[in-house]
Design a protein around this motif. Sequence first.
Motif, short mmCIF file in Angstrom:
data_model
loop_
_atom_site.label_atom_id
_atom_site.label_comp_id
_atom_site.label_asym_id
_atom_site.label_seq_id
_atom_site.Cartn_x
_atom_site.Cartn_y
_atom_site.Cartn_z
N UNK A 270 0.84 -1.20 0.00
CA UNK A 270 0.00 0.00 0.00
C UNK A 270 0.87 1.25 0.00
N UNK A 271 1.90 1.27 0.85
CA UNK A 271 2.82 2.41 0.89
C UNK A 271 3.55 2.55 -0.44
N UNK A 272 3.97 1.42 -1.00
CA UNK A 272 4.69 1.45 -2.27
C UNK A 272 3.82 2.03 -3.38
N UNK A 273 2.52 1.71 -3.34
CA UNK A 273 1.59 2.24 -4.35
C UNK A 273 1.48 3.75 -4.27
N UNK A 274 1.48 4.30 -3.04
CA UNK A 274 1.42 5.75 -2.88
C UNK A 274 2.63 6.44 -3.53
N UNK A 275 3.81 5.89 -3.30
CA UNK A 275 5.01 6.49 -3.86
C UNK A 275 5.09 6.30 -5.36
N UNK A 276 4.72 5.11 -5.84
CA UNK A 276 4.88 4.80 -7.27
C UNK A 276 3.97 5.63 -8.16
N UNK A 277 2.86 6.17 -7.60
CA UNK A 277 1.99 7.03 -8.39
C UNK A 277 2.73 8.24 -8.93
N UNK A 278 3.82 8.60 -8.25
CA UNK A 278 4.60 9.77 -8.66
C UNK A 278 5.96 9.40 -9.21
N UNK A 279 6.11 8.11 -9.55
CA UNK A 279 7.37 7.66 -10.14
C UNK A 279 8.51 7.55 -9.16
N UNK A 280 8.19 7.41 -7.86
CA UNK A 280 9.23 7.35 -6.83
C UNK A 280 9.27 5.98 -6.17
#
Length: 280
Positions: A270-280
């Motif tokens: 879930x945390x990874x999904x938050x960051x990956x939305x912005x390419x991070x």
Amino acid sequence: MTKADDRKRNWFAKFLKRNPVVPVVRLHGTIAAESRPGRLNIAGVEPLLQRAFTMKSAPAVAIIINSPGGSPVQSRLISKRIRELADQHKKPVLVFVEDIAASGGYFIAVAGDEIFVDPSSIVGSIGVIMSGFGFVEAINKLGIERRVHTAGRNKSTLDPFMPQKAEDVERIKWVELEIHQVFIDHVKAYRGAKLKADDDTLFTGEWWTGLRGVELGLVDGIGDIYATLRERFGPKVELKIIAPKKPMFAMPRLGLSAGTLVDELSTSLDDRAHWSRFGL
């Protein structure tokens, strides 16, 4: 007065004239009510803010933000607490964005009197999102019968194993629009005349680089914490990192149950999904 008295007086004057010290609170992670490493919420952040703002000699409080967002409630509570303490102790708040202050991260950032970014920082994303999956066809193919019994006709809204209903989508959009308006009002209240674009540009959920954020008035300027604080408070300014206090005694973790492993994996994804939305 003797030369010895002069030396003592000069030494005492130098002792009293200490270098300015600026407390620094680092807010890194997704924003959620549940307290875990890499998560931000009011319960974990408030003690750090208290320690920073109660440093009487500090000329300002610096806050470093690196967050892709998360809970709108926790974002508002943290932002509100920053302003309460700043007003109570009459200290300016300087916010420094590292990689990202988006969505709830930006909600927190606007509590600062000034916001500084790197040219390549990501800022904005002033919007609300709810997402999930639908597994109706999957359980049909597997021959699984879904049994749900509720009291209240809307209790099963967003159940991923049941067909999506138009009235559920409409209700979700209504909730999202209300939360979005809270976000918009918050940004306008604290950025006010600094904003340099219309609502249809700023509040669509789009996000921008730090450079574009300056042009739009979402942030105040380009600058890192070290150069900015030296410029404001002199070359001898000292930074004091306000970190969470470590417990005196920590119980060793001898093993994890299957349920705990699944829970931690789910949280990590879930945390990874938050960051990956912005390419991070």
